[in-house]
Scaffold this motif. Sequence first.
Motif, PDB file in Angstrom:
ATOM      1  N   GLY A 186      12.400  61.185  45.909  1.00  0.00           N
ATOM      2  CA  GLY A 186      13.247  61.752  44.869  1.00  0.00           C
ATOM      3  C   GLY A 186      14.686  61.999  45.274  1.00  0.00           C
ATOM      4  N   ILE A 187      15.088  61.592  46.473  1.00  0.00           N
ATOM      5  CA  ILE A 187      16.481  61.721  46.919  1.00  0.00           C
ATOM      6  C   ILE A 187      16.894  60.415  47.595  1.00  0.00           C
ATOM      7  N   PRO A 188      18.203  60.129  47.674  1.00  0.00           N
ATOM      8  CA  PRO A 188      18.667  58.891  48.317  1.00  0.00           C
ATOM      9  C   PRO A 188      18.374  58.867  49.812  1.00  0.00           C
ATOM     10  N   LEU A 189      18.533  57.680  50.404  1.00  0.00           N
ATOM     11  CA  LEU A 189      18.293  57.486  51.835  1.00  0.00           C
ATOM     12  C   LEU A 189      19.585  57.184  52.580  1.00  0.00           C
ATOM     13  N   GLN A 190      19.638  57.647  53.822  1.00  0.00           N
ATOM     14  CA  GLN A 190      20.629  57.159  54.776  1.00  0.00           C
ATOM     15  C   GLN A 190      19.908  56.180  55.689  1.00  0.00           C
ATOM     16  N   LEU A 191      20.344  54.917  55.700  1.00  0.00           N
ATOM     17  CA  LEU A 191      19.719  53.921  56.560  1.00  0.00           C
ATOM     18  C   LEU A 191      20.426  53.867  57.911  1.00  0.00           C
ATOM     19  N   TYR A 192      19.764  53.248  58.875  1.00  0.00           N
ATOM     20  CA  TYR A 192      20.189  53.340  60.272  1.00  0.00           C
ATOM     21  C   TYR A 192      20.037  52.002  60.977  1.00  0.00           C
ATOM     22  N   VAL A 193      21.074  51.607  61.733  1.00  0.00           N
ATOM     23  CA  VAL A 193      20.999  50.416  62.589  1.00  0.00           C
ATOM     24  C   VAL A 193      21.817  50.678  63.849  1.00  0.00           C
ATOM     25  N   PRO A 194      21.242  50.480  65.033  1.00  0.00           N
ATOM     26  CA  PRO A 194      22.063  50.481  66.252  1.00  0.00           C
ATOM     27  C   PRO A 194      22.678  49.097  66.456  1.00  0.00           C
ATOM     28  N   HIS A 195      21.822  48.073  66.476  1.00  0.00           N
ATOM     29  CA  HIS A 195      22.227  46.672  66.520  1.00  0.00           C
ATOM     30  C   HIS A 195      21.002  45.857  66.143  1.00  0.00           C
ATOM     31  N   TYR A 196      21.128  44.526  66.090  1.00  0.00           N
ATOM     32  CA  TYR A 196      20.064  43.687  65.537  1.00  0.00           C
ATOM     33  C   TYR A 196      19.341  42.928  66.645  1.00  0.00           C
ATOM     34  N   CYS A 197      18.022  42.749  66.448  1.00  0.00           N
ATOM     35  CA  CYS A 197      17.206  42.009  67.407  1.00  0.00           C
ATOM     36  C   CYS A 197      17.530  40.511  67.342  1.00  0.00           C
ATOM     37  N   PRO A 198      17.229  39.773  68.412  1.00  0.00           N
ATOM     38  CA  PRO A 198      17.536  38.337  68.425  1.00  0.00           C
ATOM     39  C   PRO A 198      16.827  37.538  67.331  1.00  0.00           C
ATOM     40  N   ASP A 199      15.756  38.078  66.748  1.00  0.00           N
ATOM     41  CA  ASP A 199      15.048  37.332  65.704  1.00  0.00           C
ATOM     42  C   ASP A 199      15.468  37.762  64.300  1.00  0.00           C
ATOM     43  N   THR A 200      16.582  38.494  64.159  1.00  0.00           N
ATOM     44  CA  THR A 200      16.975  38.984  62.841  1.00  0.00           C
ATOM     45  C   THR A 200      17.154  37.843  61.846  1.00  0.00           C
ATOM     46  N   PRO A 201      16.543  37.951  60.667  1.00  0.00           N
ATOM     47  CA  PRO A 201      16.698  36.892  59.670  1.00  0.00           C
ATOM     48  C   PRO A 201      18.086  36.855  59.055  1.00  0.00           C
ATOM     49  N   TYR A 202      18.932  37.828  59.365  1.00  0.00           N
ATOM     50  CA  TYR A 202      20.296  37.837  58.830  1.00  0.00           C
ATOM     51  C   TYR A 202      21.186  36.817  59.532  1.00  0.00           C
ATOM     52  N   ALA A 203      20.806  36.385  60.750  1.00  0.00           N
ATOM     53  CA  ALA A 203      21.655  35.506  61.567  1.00  0.00           C
ATOM     54  C   ALA A 203      21.475  34.039  61.192  1.00  0.00           C
ATOM     55  N   LYS A 204      22.576  33.283  61.226  1.00  0.00           N
ATOM     56  CA  LYS A 204      22.521  31.850  60.919  1.00  0.00           C
ATOM     57  C   LYS A 204      21.575  31.110  61.849  1.00  0.00           C
ATOM     58  N   VAL A 205      21.525  31.504  63.114  1.00  0.00           N
ATOM     59  CA  VAL A 205      20.665  30.801  64.072  1.00  0.00           C
ATOM     60  C   VAL A 205      19.196  30.954  63.712  1.00  0.00           C
ATOM     61  N   ASN A 206      18.867  31.940  62.865  1.00  0.00           N
ATOM     62  CA  ASN A 206      17.490  32.142  62.422  1.00  0.00           C
ATOM     63  C   ASN A 206      17.309  31.793  60.942  1.00  0.00           C
TER      64      ASN A 206
END
Length: 403
Positions: free
Chosen positions: A306-326
């Motif tokens: 019932g309330i918004p979220l604060q999301l958290y990232v330190p950095h991304y793992c080598p298998d992150t689907p956000y990266a072009k190499v993946n």
Amino acid sequence: VEMSIRSGATIYNASSGGIVVTDYKPSEKEDAALWRWKVKELNVTIETRIQNYPEEGYALFTTSYPDGWDVGSFDPTGTSQNVVTTFPGLYKSDILRSYNTSLVWGVVLEPHGGPFPANRTKYGQGLTSFYSTSSILISTPVDNFKSATESHRTHNSTPAFIPSTSGSLKKIPKNFSHSFMIYSNEQLVDGQLSVTSAYYDVGRVLLNRGGGGRRPDDITLTHLSYQTDNGAQYCYCTTNCSEKLLAVKSDLDDKKIPVQSLSYQGGWWDNPHLHQGGTARWCVTDLGTNITKYPIETSVFQKELGIPLQLYVPHYCPDTPYAKVNGGQFDMVASNRTYPGCLDFLFYNPRGNESESFHNWLFDKYQTEYNMVSFEQDFMNFNYQCVPEFLEVCGSFFFLLLF
């Protein structure tokens, strides 16, 4: 004023002929002056400017490279790095002799050789203060913060404090300009020097020079949030974490505690097998739901909460689907696991010239899916000091934060 550069045992300055003063322009104001220098050995032109703002209690020191400069590979004893890390310099025996204590605020790290200015320079300079019982002196960059450094070294047998552009840069772009403020205050509060008051003064100067004041709609300052970051009760929750946090919210409601958002770190360790063999311990593959810890899918959990979220990232793992190499859509850069202080950790971050588009995409996506209202980017020191491109390319370290 004479600019001097030490390279090994050799000192280059106007007296020795190593530096030629090609121009000097006193300003129309008595409190400013501009020098243009040419370092003959390196064929580089440098402008140094000093401007005084006595009513506000500070002086501004600016170094500019009108033609840019290919500095080349880092050489901690070479002339190039000594040129970059020379201006401004304060002799401790003269200006700082009455200040017997110093403190540093911000990301300031001691390098240990390798690609950094070995045994000489700190990089990622924050705010450095020298203070006595009756006055305080504060040094801070006012622009290009992540290309700033500071060093404490000896010049002509005299100890000196030198805030400057970082010697780790490989190329300085045309018309690059870098300014540092030296602030002095002897203002007393209740008969004592107020370090806090001086910091506020410096903050106001930085905000004014940046063209604006503090944002009034920063919810991290105006609203109460329940945190699950390191040190909090449920930071290392391992089972049934969704229900536990829903119970916490219910208990807070019963006690009339008006929590407006929840720090949600459910993306941690969603691929545990990756966190071995050198992969960064706290990297995030993506912001999907880790069902082994949080059985309720995140969008469903947020609606029940019932309330918004604060999301958290330190950095991304080598298998992150956000990266072009993946197969993702964004160009990312990897850490160098061998760099000092990087603990053999491998991780990815968006390349500087794609960081804004990446974070805009990320924020739009999870504002819609998870009702994200703020975002915590952690481990900023690792993200900077362990990625070669961020250390070597001006302006390449860029993170966009949402509040």
